[in-house]
Write an enzyme that holds these catalytic residues in place. Structure first.
Site, PDB file in Angstrom:
ATOM      1  N   LEU A  71      49.515  48.031  48.357  1.00 35.86           N
ATOM      2  CA  LEU A  71      48.287  48.172  49.185  1.00 35.86           C
ATOM      3  C   LEU A  71      47.238  46.992  49.017  1.00 35.86           C
ATOM      4  O   LEU A  71      46.640  47.029  49.814  1.00 35.86           O
ATOM      5  CB  LEU A  71      47.795  49.520  48.860  1.00 35.86           C
ATOM      6  CG  LEU A  71      48.627  50.744  49.283  1.00 35.86           C
ATOM      7  CD1 LEU A  71      48.122  51.951  48.721  1.00 35.86           C
ATOM      8  CD2 LEU A  71      48.990  50.896  50.687  1.00 35.86           C
ATOM      9  N   GLY A  83      44.862  42.842  42.971  1.00 39.50           N
ATOM     10  CA  GLY A  83      43.397  42.320  42.102  1.00 39.50           C
ATOM     11  C   GLY A  83      43.779  41.392  41.071  1.00 39.50           C
ATOM     12  O   GLY A  83      44.920  40.715  41.061  1.00 39.50           O
ATOM     13  N   SER A  84      42.553  41.078  40.464  1.00 39.67           N
ATOM     14  CA  SER A  84      42.875  39.751  39.523  1.00 39.67           C
ATOM     15  C   SER A  84      43.693  40.268  38.211  1.00 39.67           C
ATOM     16  O   SER A  84      44.177  39.376  37.520  1.00 39.67           O
ATOM     17  CB  SER A  84      41.272  39.481  39.019  1.00 39.67           C
ATOM     18  OG  SER A  84      40.584  40.524  38.484  1.00 39.67           O
ATOM     19  N   LYS A  94      47.669  52.519  40.661  1.00 40.06           N
ATOM     20  CA  LYS A  94      47.233  51.109  40.093  1.00 40.06           C
ATOM     21  C   LYS A  94      48.389  50.557  38.996  1.00 40.06           C
ATOM     22  O   LYS A  94      48.259  51.393  37.956  1.00 40.06           O
ATOM     23  CB  LYS A  94      45.819  51.470  39.528  1.00 40.06           C
ATOM     24  CG  LYS A  94      44.708  51.311  40.642  1.00 40.06           C
ATOM     25  CD  LYS A  94      43.530  51.168  39.927  1.00 40.06           C
ATOM     26  CE  LYS A  94      42.204  51.492  40.858  1.00 40.06           C
ATOM     27  NZ  LYS A  94      40.927  51.250  40.234  1.00 40.06           N
ATOM     28  N   ASP A 113      27.727  51.774  41.246  1.00 33.53           N
ATOM     29  CA  ASP A 113      28.253  50.837  42.428  1.00 33.53           C
ATOM     30  C   ASP A 113      28.711  51.457  43.783  1.00 33.53           C
ATOM     31  O   ASP A 113      29.811  51.214  43.970  1.00 33.53           O
ATOM     32  CB  ASP A 113      29.567  50.147  41.663  1.00 33.53           C
ATOM     33  CG  ASP A 113      29.861  48.575  42.545  1.00 33.53           C
ATOM     34  OD1 ASP A 113      29.064  48.131  43.049  1.00 33.53           O
ATOM     35  OD2 ASP A 113      31.102  48.360  42.235  1.00 33.53           O
TER      36      ASP A 113
END
Length: 509
Positions: free
Chosen positions: A23, A26-27, A46, A140
Site C-alpha cells: 500500500l 516509507g523510509s 506495517k 500532528d
C-alpha cells in the site's frame, strides 16, 4: 491475496496472514494489505525494519505509536490488532482503511458540502476528544493522517509524534506539519497540548469547507508570519455558523482558544449529531469490561475455549483469540452501519443487559470485570459530563515575582543547585550528600527495592547520587498561577520526600 511463500521472508512471523500488495513505502519500512486466514478479514500490516529505524533514530516514534494504539479502542481511531517482533523487523497489524487518506479525498472532491464536512469533523473531534481524555495529545493532526474506511468514516492514525500528557508538564517539541501547526508550536513556546490539536482541527475544518488551507505560502518565513499573526480570510460561501466556529478555533492566544467541549456545544457541531457521538466518550477501563456475546460465540466457534477468550479480553492480552475477536467485532458493525460506534454501543447494551438478567442463574454468563458499575448505564446518560479541570501543580493568586522569590528562598534553604531555563522555568539538582537528603535516602532505601524507585534507565543496583527536576510557573485561565515540579531523574520516593520538604519552606502558596 498472495500466499505466505511470496511474503518476502516474512512467512514465519506472519503465518496467520496472507500478504497482498504493498500500500505504501516509507523510509524505514512498508505497509502491506493482508488477509487474516482464520476470519478472512483484511488488515494493513506495517513492516518496520529495526536496523533502518535505528539508523534514522525512529525507534522511539514507533514505540510511542504502538503504546498509544494498544491503549485505544474507539470507532474513529485506527485499531491495532497485534504487534509481532522479530530480531530484524516489527510487524504492526492494524485496521485496513479502504479509501486511504482524507487528504486525497479533499483533493479529488474539492470543498465538501457542509453536511458531509460536518459529519467528518464530528468524527474527528470525537477521536481527538477520546485521546485527550486519555491524556494523549496527537500533535500532528492533518488530512494525511486521517484515514477513510469502506464507509468513508474517519480514523485517526499516525500517533508517532504524539505525547502522553502528564499533569504539570508542558510540551515544547515542535511537531507536525507547519501548515497545521499552532502559533505556540512554531514559536517554540511551552504548551500544554490539547489546545494545539484544537488549532489543527480548525485548519482541517477550513480545508473541508473551503478546499484550501487558511495558512499557505511557499516561503516558510512568510507562512510562519501568517500563522503567528492569525492572518487568513473566510470565503463568503461559508454559513454564518461555520464563520463563527472557525475563528474561535484559530485564535492565536491558546488561553483564549475554544476547547473541545465548547466545540461540541457549538450550534454548528450539534446539527445532525449522531446519537453515539452525542453521549460521553467511552472510558478505556469500562471498555475492557465489556464483551460482545455474539462476537464471543463466533470466536468460540472457531475453536477457542470461551473462558480463555474472556480472560484474555479482560486482561487486554494479545493472542490469536483476541485478534480474531476484534477483527470479527469491527467487521460485524462496520458491515451493518456507516457509524460503527452506534451499533457497537447498542449491541453491547443489549448483550450486557442480557448478562445482567441472567446473573442470578449463573455467574459464568457475565463477561465484564467484577467491580464495575452498571454495565449498560454509561451509554444511557442523557447529559454530557462536566469537563474535568486538571490542577497542574500548586495554585496561587500571588504575583509571579513574589512566587519566584519564595521558590528561590526555599531552594536555597534546601541546598538545591539551580539554573535558569526560561523566564519562569528552571532546572534543579539536589545532591543526596546533604544531611537531610541522606536521612531521606536511608528511610526510603530500607523498605523499597531499588528497581521499583528507579527510572528504567537507572536500574543499576544502586541509587543515583542526585535528584534532577524542573520547576515551572505558568498562568491558568482563571487568573491563577500554577507552580509545577517535574522529576527528571532520581529515586521517585526520595523526590516525593523532597517535594514535601520544599512545600514546608514555601510561605506564599
Amino acid at each position: 491475496m498472495e500466499g505466505n511463500a511470496r511474503g518476502g521472508g516474512h512467512s514465519e512471523a506472519l503465518k496467520n496472514y496472507n500478504l497482498g500488495r504493498t500500500l505504501g513505502i516509507g523510509s524505514f519500512g512498508k505497509v502491506k494489505i493482508a488477509e487474516h486466514k482464520l476470519t478472512g478479514h483484511r488488515v494493513a500490516i506495517k513492516i518496520l525494519n529495526r536496523r533502518q529505524m535505528r539508523n534514522m533514530e525512529m525507534e522511539e516514534k514507533a514505540k510511542r505509536e504502538i503504546k498509544i494504539l494498544r491503549l485505544f479502542i474507539h470507532p474513529h481511531i485506527i485499531r491495532l490488532y497485534e504487534v509481532i517482533y522479530t530480531p530484524t523487523d516489527i510487524y504492526v497489524v492494524m485496521e485496513y482503511c479502504k479509501f486511504g487518506e482524507l487528504f486525497d479525498y479533499i483533493v479529488e472532491k474539492g470543498r465538501l458540502q457542509e453536511d458531509e464536512a460536518r459529519r467528518i469533523f464530528q468524527q474527528i473531534i470525537s477521536g481527538v476528544e477520546y485521546c485527550h481524555r486519555n491524556m494523549v495529545v496527537h500533535r500532528d493532526l492533518k488530512p494525511e493522517n486521517l484515514l477513510l474506511d469502506s464507509k468513508y468514516n474517519v480514523k485517526l492514525a499516525d500517533f508517532g509524534l504524539s505525547n502522553v500528557m502528564h499533569d504539570g508538564h508542558f510540551l515544547k517539541t515542535s511537531c507536525g506539519s507547519p501548515n497545521y501547526a499552532a502559533p505556540e508550536v512554531i514559536s517554540g513556546k511551552l504548551y500544554a497540548g490539547p489546545e494545539v490539536d484544537v488549532w489543527s482541527c480548525g485548519v482541517i475544518l477550513y480545508a473541508l469547507l473551503c478546499g484550501t488551507l487558511p495558512f499557505d505560502d511557499e516561503n516558510i518565513p512568510n507562512l510562519f508570519k501568517k500563522i503567528k499573526g492569525g492572518i487568513y480570510t473566510l470565503p463568503s460561501h461559508l454559513s454564518a455558523l461555520a464563520r463563527d466556529l472557525i475563528p474561535r478555533m484559530l485564535v492565536v492566544d491558546p488561553m483564549k482558544r475554544i476547547t473541545i467541549r465548547e466545540i461540541r456545544e457549538h450550534q454548528w457541531f450539534q446539527i445532525r449529531l449522531p446519537r453515539y457521538l452525542a453521549v460521553p466518550p467511552p472510558d478505556t477501563a469500562q471498555q475492557a469490561k465489556m464483551i460482545d456475546e455474539d462476537t464471543l460465540q463466533d470466536v468460540v466457534n472457531l475453536g477457542y475455549e470461551k473462558d480463555h477468550v474472556c480472560e484474555s479480553l479482560r486482561n487486554r492480552l494479545q493472542n490469536e483469540a483476541t485478534v480474531a475477536y476484534y477483527l470479527l467485532l469491527d467487521n460485524r458493525f462496520r458491515a451493518t452501519s456507516g457509524y460503527l460506534g452506534a451499533d457497537y454501543q447498542e449491541s453491547l447494551e443489549r448483550n450486557l443487559n442480557r448478562f445482567a438478567s441472567s446473573e442470578s442463574a449463573s455467574s459464568n454468563t457475565r463477561h465484564y470485570l467484577p467491580g464495575s458499575s452498571d454495565p449498560h448505564a454509561s451509554g444511557l446518560r442523557p447529559h454530557y459530563p462536566v469537563e474535568r479541570k486538571w490542577a497542574l501543580g500548586l495554585q496561587s493568586r500571588a504575583q509571579p515575582r513574589e512566587i519566584m522569590i519564595e521558590v528561590l528562598k526555599a531552594l536555597e534553604d534546601l541546598n538545591v543547585c539551580w539554573k535558569k531555563n526560561g523566564q519562569y522555568n528552571m532546572k534543579c539538582r539536589w545532591s543526596v550528600g546533604y544531611p537531610q537528603a541522606t536521612d531521606m535516602l536511608d528511610v526510603n532505601h530500607s523498605f523499597v527495592d531499588d528497581s521499583i524507585i528507579m527510572d528504567n534507565g537507572d536500574v543499576n543496583g544502586r541509587l543515583p547520587a542526585v535528584i534532577k527536576f524542573e520547576i515551572q510557573l505558568y498562568k491558568s485561565r482563571d487568573e491563577k498561577y500554577l507552580l509545577d515540579m517535574q522529576r527528571v531523574t532520581g529515586p521517585q520516593l526520595l523526590f516525593l520526600d523532597f517535594c514535601a520538604a520544599f512545600l514546608t519552606k514555601l510561605r506564599v502558596l
